[in-house]
Scaffold this active site. Sequence first.
Site, mmCIF file in Angstrom:
data_model
loop_
_atom_site.group_PDB
_atom_site.id
_atom_site.type_symbol
_atom_site.label_atom_id
_atom_site.label_comp_id
_atom_site.label_asym_id
_atom_site.label_seq_id
_atom_site.Cartn_x
_atom_site.Cartn_y
_atom_site.Cartn_z
ATOM 1 N N LYS A 189 0.903 -1.178 0.000
ATOM 2 C CA LYS A 189 0.000 0.000 0.000
ATOM 3 C C LYS A 189 0.925 1.208 0.000
ATOM 4 O O LYS A 189 1.643 1.452 0.961
ATOM 5 C CB LYS A 189 -0.855 -0.031 1.266
ATOM 6 C CG LYS A 189 -2.174 0.710 1.230
ATOM 7 C CD LYS A 189 -2.153 2.159 0.870
ATOM 8 C CE LYS A 189 -2.257 3.060 2.085
ATOM 9 N NZ LYS A 189 -1.713 4.403 1.798
ATOM 10 N N GLU A 263 8.419 0.532 11.915
ATOM 11 C CA GLU A 263 9.510 1.509 11.974
ATOM 12 C C GLU A 263 8.842 2.872 12.086
ATOM 13 O O GLU A 263 8.158 3.323 11.173
ATOM 14 C CB GLU A 263 10.371 1.375 10.719
ATOM 15 C CG GLU A 263 11.763 1.921 10.923
ATOM 16 C CD GLU A 263 11.852 3.380 10.587
ATOM 17 O OE1 GLU A 263 11.592 4.210 11.506
ATOM 18 O OE2 GLU A 263 12.154 3.702 9.428
ATOM 19 N N CYS A 298 13.647 9.676 9.130
ATOM 20 C CA CYS A 298 13.431 9.159 10.497
ATOM 21 C C CYS A 298 14.685 9.300 11.335
ATOM 22 O O CYS A 298 14.610 9.474 12.531
ATOM 23 C CB CYS A 298 13.080 7.679 10.458
ATOM 24 S SG CYS A 298 11.790 7.303 9.325
ATOM 25 N N GLU A 400 8.868 14.711 16.736
ATOM 26 C CA GLU A 400 9.491 14.516 15.425
ATOM 27 C C GLU A 400 8.882 15.531 14.453
ATOM 28 O O GLU A 400 7.681 15.478 14.183
ATOM 29 C CB GLU A 400 9.262 13.090 14.932
ATOM 30 C CG GLU A 400 10.049 12.806 13.676
ATOM 31 C CD GLU A 400 9.896 11.380 13.176
ATOM 32 O OE1 GLU A 400 8.774 10.849 13.224
ATOM 33 O OE2 GLU A 400 10.901 10.808 12.707
HETATM 34 P P1 ADP Z 1 2.143 10.428 7.730
HETATM 35 O O1 ADP Z 1 1.395 11.143 8.822
HETATM 36 O O2 ADP Z 1 3.531 10.831 7.630
HETATM 37 O O3 ADP Z 1 1.440 10.363 6.406
HETATM 38 P P2 ADP Z 1 1.189 7.849 8.500
HETATM 39 O O4 ADP Z 1 1.773 7.019 9.556
HETATM 40 O O5 ADP Z 1 -0.170 8.387 8.753
HETATM 41 O O6 ADP Z 1 2.270 8.955 8.232
HETATM 42 O O7 ADP Z 1 1.132 7.073 7.137
HETATM 43 C C1 ADP Z 1 2.064 6.099 6.724
HETATM 44 C C2 ADP Z 1 1.339 5.063 5.887
HETATM 45 O O8 ADP Z 1 0.324 4.456 6.687
HETATM 46 C C3 ADP Z 1 0.622 5.627 4.665
HETATM 47 O O9 ADP Z 1 0.733 4.700 3.605
HETATM 48 C C4 ADP Z 1 -0.816 5.733 5.152
HETATM 49 O O10 ADP Z 1 -1.763 5.693 4.122
HETATM 50 C C5 ADP Z 1 -0.917 4.499 6.016
HETATM 51 N N1 ADP Z 1 -2.000 4.551 7.010
HETATM 52 C C6 ADP Z 1 -2.502 5.639 7.654
HETATM 53 N N2 ADP Z 1 -3.500 5.291 8.480
HETATM 54 C C7 ADP Z 1 -3.660 3.941 8.371
HETATM 55 C C8 ADP Z 1 -4.527 2.977 8.968
HETATM 56 N N3 ADP Z 1 -5.464 3.334 9.847
HETATM 57 N N4 ADP Z 1 -4.395 1.680 8.627
HETATM 58 C C9 ADP Z 1 -3.458 1.307 7.739
HETATM 59 N N5 ADP Z 1 -2.607 2.163 7.134
HETATM 60 C C10 ADP Z 1 -2.693 3.463 7.432
#
Ligand code: ADP
Length: 499
Positions: A189, A263, A298, A400
């Site tokens: 994804k 991570e 990171c 962060e």
């Molecule tokens: P950022 O805030 O930097 O975008 P996230 O941790 O929200 O970081 O996102 C990292 C990845 O996790 C992205 O691919 C995002 O679409 C996915 N993501 C965000 N929320 C969810 C969730 N509830 N379940 C699964 N994947 C998620």
Amino acid sequence: MNQSQAVFDKVLAHARRLSGQHLYAGQLRAPLSSKTFPVASPATRRAIGNAADGDVQDVAAAVAAATAAQREWAAMSPRARGKILQEAAASLTAHAEEIATLLALETGKAIRTESRVEANVLADCFEFYGGLGSELKGETIPFAPNMLVFTQREPIGVVAAILPWNAPLMLMAFKIAPALVAGNTVVVKSAEEAPLSTLFVVDLLNRTLPAGVVNILSGFGPTCGGPLVADARVGKVTFTGSVETGKIIAHAAAERLIPTTLELGGKSPMIVMEDADLDRAVAGAVAGMRFTRQGQSCTAASRMLVHRSLCEAFVARMGEKVNAMVMGDPLDEKTDIGTIISTAQFERVQSYVELGRRIPDVQTLQLSSMPQAPELKNGLYVQPTVFVGVGNDHRLAREEIFGPVTCVIPFDEYEEAIAMANDSDYGLAATIWTKDLHRALDAIQRLQAGFVQVNQNIVAQPGLSYGGFKQSGLGKEASLEAMLDHFTQKKTVLISRDG
Ligand code: ADP
């Protein structure tokens, strides 16, 4: 037409071809809902294409493809799988310039200092894991004279790989290359902010790997990532992103009792002792803070703990170095520093810069200079910013930021530096700069971080286990150990000799 223009035109054609598509079961496929979302360059804000907005139906179809392909993939010999990965690495190398150009266009990461480097690490990671097939070994156990007892490593099945946007290709490779050589199939994804470069790479991989072995969906976290983690056919989740999302994923995985690798970022300290080689330390600070990537790393050295006797000289020399760096068009070879990824992230970073400016007695340095080209006037550029004299307990030193913002925190005693370095929720990386071997060895023992360096600050590399302590996550990536521990399950077998 010059060569870079030819590559650029080719890349735009790829972006058009890949626009609005997922890739599973070996083919580009439109989202079942027909919904898409726009993708634009963060430097010019011009549209590049669209990304498929995946939902639970697309997840079901992609996981079905991965499930169907897994048995045959796992039945191949590990070295044969590895050979296919190495062929894929050669194809990634052959297309490295197109990959780097699309990455620069989509994420704003400067082509010379960042995107090309990442395209090379991507190929290198496939090459590295391609050679590790024969390491998927078990053990024999001298348990009893009348029994043959051994362990064997088996693939887990279908792996979900959920990606961030900051180093999407490298982090995708760290996740999928070990999963694949171990005999798993994968559904990726991609991050909302970087869907096309990852799709391009998966498209290239699908020219070498059998259909259904590597699949990719784009879409939003809760509507695409969420159903992927929840799909009963997924046996493992590997994720890089924020702590908050990591916890949501860990909860969902716990519901189904499946393993996760997480991570989750850092607030990495860099300790500069009074006897450090100042030039090396300054060069390490500039590289370690990843100013070339607008600090979107990171492991960024975002807490610089500097002995008070060196502080002024350290800040002055760092200022000179960063001032000499060019912020500009990510596709221009002269550019050192590209853009922030998105408006949301841009606003977030700006709010931290404003916060820092308001702290009394803190010196603010805004370095380099904003690009002047008219086509970049709406680009998401933030000047590298150094706050000198911030307390380690301030939000700027605890949260962060994921932008080009670092804190210089003076200290007087070594013990104070170690205490501050460890006084953080995070524990991803740490460095110490000193000529005193005893002190370096002491710091190595005491620093609470998963990736510790002395007198240097290089990025994660294939072959070196990478992963955090504390809130920085669970598990390791990028190494042999990562493949064995996180992408296989071990079976213990007992055979009677008496039967
Ligand atoms: P950022 O805030 O930097 O975008 P996230 O941790 O929200 O970081 O996102 C990292 C990845 O996790 C992205 O691919 C995002 O679409 C996915 N993501 C965000 N929320 C969810 C969730 N509830 N379940 C699964 N994947 C998620």
